[in-house]
Motif scaffolding. Structure first.
Motif, PDB file in Angstrom:
ATOM      1  N   HIS A  87       0.811  -1.225   0.000  1.00  0.00           N
ATOM      2  CA  HIS A  87       0.000   0.000   0.000  1.00  0.00           C
ATOM      3  C   HIS A  87       0.846   1.279   0.000  1.00  0.00           C
ATOM      4  O   HIS A  87       0.313   2.377  -0.057  1.00  0.00           O
ATOM      5  CB  HIS A  87      -0.987   0.007   1.180  1.00  0.00           C
ATOM      6  N   HIS A  88       2.156   1.136   0.000  1.00  0.00           N
ATOM      7  CA  HIS A  88       3.036   2.299  -0.107  1.00  0.00           C
ATOM      8  C   HIS A  88       3.448   2.572  -1.554  1.00  0.00           C
ATOM      9  O   HIS A  88       4.113   3.567  -1.822  1.00  0.00           O
ATOM     10  CB  HIS A  88       4.299   2.096   0.747  1.00  0.00           C
ATOM     11  N   LEU A  89       3.050   1.699  -2.473  1.00  0.00           N
ATOM     12  CA  LEU A  89       3.472   1.815  -3.866  1.00  0.00           C
ATOM     13  C   LEU A  89       2.424   2.533  -4.720  1.00  0.00           C
ATOM     14  O   LEU A  89       1.223   2.364  -4.531  1.00  0.00           O
ATOM     15  CB  LEU A  89       3.712   0.427  -4.466  1.00  0.00           C
ATOM     16  N   GLU A  90       2.916   3.280  -5.700  1.00  0.00           N
ATOM     17  CA  GLU A  90       2.042   3.850  -6.723  1.00  0.00           C
ATOM     18  C   GLU A  90       1.594   2.708  -7.635  1.00  0.00           C
ATOM     19  O   GLU A  90       2.236   1.653  -7.691  1.00  0.00           O
ATOM     20  CB  GLU A  90       2.800   4.906  -7.534  1.00  0.00           C
ATOM     21  N   ASP A  91       0.511   2.907  -8.384  1.00  0.00           N
ATOM     22  CA  ASP A  91      -0.053   1.848  -9.228  1.00  0.00           C
ATOM     23  C   ASP A  91       0.970   1.226 -10.174  1.00  0.00           C
ATOM     24  O   ASP A  91       1.036   0.005 -10.308  1.00  0.00           O
ATOM     25  CB  ASP A  91      -1.239   2.380 -10.042  1.00  0.00           C
ATOM     26  N   GLU A  92       1.776   2.042 -10.832  1.00  0.00           N
ATOM     27  CA  GLU A  92       2.750   1.503 -11.799  1.00  0.00           C
ATOM     28  C   GLU A  92       3.773   0.605 -11.096  1.00  0.00           C
ATOM     29  O   GLU A  92       4.110  -0.476 -11.597  1.00  0.00           O
ATOM     30  CB  GLU A  92       3.465   2.640 -12.521  1.00  0.00           C
ATOM     31  N   ASN A  93       4.253   1.025  -9.937  1.00  0.00           N
ATOM     32  CA  ASN A  93       5.217   0.217  -9.192  1.00  0.00           C
ATOM     33  C   ASN A  93       4.568  -1.064  -8.674  1.00  0.00           C
ATOM     34  O   ASN A  93       5.211  -2.120  -8.630  1.00  0.00           O
ATOM     35  CB  ASN A  93       5.819   1.009  -8.039  1.00  0.00           C
ATOM     36  N   MET A  94       3.293  -0.965  -8.302  1.00  0.00           N
ATOM     37  CA  MET A  94       2.574  -2.151  -7.852  1.00  0.00           C
ATOM     38  C   MET A  94       2.436  -3.149  -9.006  1.00  0.00           C
ATOM     39  O   MET A  94       2.651  -4.348  -8.814  1.00  0.00           O
ATOM     40  CB  MET A  94       1.183  -1.752  -7.327  1.00  0.00           C
ATOM     41  N   MET A  95       2.104  -2.650 -10.189  1.00  0.00           N
ATOM     42  CA  MET A  95       1.993  -3.532 -11.353  1.00  0.00           C
ATOM     43  C   MET A  95       3.328  -4.203 -11.659  1.00  0.00           C
ATOM     44  O   MET A  95       3.366  -5.398 -11.951  1.00  0.00           O
ATOM     45  CB  MET A  95       1.495  -2.747 -12.565  1.00  0.00           C
ATOM     46  N   ASN A  96       4.417  -3.451 -11.564  1.00  0.00           N
ATOM     47  CA  ASN A  96       5.739  -4.040 -11.804  1.00  0.00           C
ATOM     48  C   ASN A  96       6.040  -5.124 -10.775  1.00  0.00           C
ATOM     49  O   ASN A  96       6.545  -6.194 -11.128  1.00  0.00           O
ATOM     50  CB  ASN A  96       6.820  -2.962 -11.773  1.00  0.00           C
ATOM     51  N   LEU A  97       5.745  -4.856  -9.515  1.00  0.00           N
ATOM     52  CA  LEU A  97       5.980  -5.840  -8.460  1.00  0.00           C
ATOM     53  C   LEU A  97       5.158  -7.098  -8.698  1.00  0.00           C
ATOM     54  O   LEU A  97       5.683  -8.221  -8.657  1.00  0.00           O
ATOM     55  CB  LEU A  97       5.645  -5.249  -7.089  1.00  0.00           C
ATOM     56  N   PHE A  98       3.868  -6.939  -8.964  1.00  0.00           N
ATOM     57  CA  PHE A  98       3.005  -8.099  -9.173  1.00  0.00           C
ATOM     58  C   PHE A  98       3.425  -8.891 -10.410  1.00  0.00           C
ATOM     59  O   PHE A  98       3.336 -10.119 -10.420  1.00  0.00           O
ATOM     60  CB  PHE A  98       1.542  -7.679  -9.281  1.00  0.00           C
ATOM     61  N   SER A  99       3.887  -8.209 -11.445  1.00  0.00           N
ATOM     62  CA  SER A  99       4.376  -8.907 -12.642  1.00  0.00           C
ATOM     63  C   SER A  99       5.615  -9.728 -12.312  1.00  0.00           C
ATOM     64  O   SER A  99       5.753 -10.868 -12.775  1.00  0.00           O
ATOM     65  CB  SER A  99       4.690  -7.900 -13.749  1.00  0.00           C
ATOM     66  N   GLU A 100       6.510  -9.163 -11.514  1.00  0.00           N
ATOM     67  CA  GLU A 100       7.707  -9.898 -11.101  1.00  0.00           C
ATOM     68  C   GLU A 100       7.332 -11.107 -10.246  1.00  0.00           C
ATOM     69  O   GLU A 100       7.908 -12.192 -10.412  1.00  0.00           O
ATOM     70  CB  GLU A 100       8.659  -8.985 -10.331  1.00  0.00           C
ATOM     71  N   ILE A 101       6.388 -10.919  -9.343  1.00  0.00           N
ATOM     72  CA  ILE A 101       5.936 -12.035  -8.505  1.00  0.00           C
ATOM     73  C   ILE A 101       5.341 -13.128  -9.390  1.00  0.00           C
ATOM     74  O   ILE A 101       5.643 -14.313  -9.225  1.00  0.00           O
ATOM     75  CB  ILE A 101       4.924 -11.554  -7.443  1.00  0.00           C
TER      76      ILE A 101
END
Length: 119
Positions: A13-27
């Motif tokens: 919840h500390h991430l902006e949407d774009e960073n969250m998408m990058n994280l979830f894609s990596e996961i």
């Protein structure tokens, strides 16, 4: 590297949407088929009235929970770093990153657990 499960708690919840998408894609990329991502996090309600109710509840809880004024002020400062999305928004982001089986398995006020399975 491949992991059977990735678990996150009170971080995304500390991430902006774009960073969250990058994280979830990596996961998604490090999970095998059938791998699980579980995220326990803080969310907004997605509707202004409900979000106000959620926030009011937690402010009242903290004010009457025995915290010192200094601790309450520290909490207010940390809140400035929050970038909450709704559970529904995060489910959509997870699906856009490739997860097909995504569900909120627990929710209480601002806190929820989402589980996503790579299929």
């Amino acid at each position: 590297m491949v992991f059977d499960a990735v678990i996150s708690a009170l971080s995304v919840h500390h991430l902006e949407d774009e960073n969250m998408m990058n994280l979830f894609s990596e996961i998604y990329q490090v999970l095998p088929e059938g791998g699980v991502f579980a995220n326990y996090d803080q969310f907004c309600a997605g509707q202004p009235e409900m979000n106000h109710w959620f926030d009011s509840y937690w402010v009242s809880y903290l004010m009457h929970g025995g915290l010192s004024n200094q601790e309450i002020e520290q909490w207010k400062e940390r809140r400035k770093l929050d970038r909450e999305c709704s559970v529904e928004q995060e489910i959509d982001i997870l699906k856009n990153c490739g997860f097909r089986a995504v569900k909120c398995v627990y929710s209480y006020q601002k806190f929820s657990v989402l589980v996503a399975i790579k299929q």
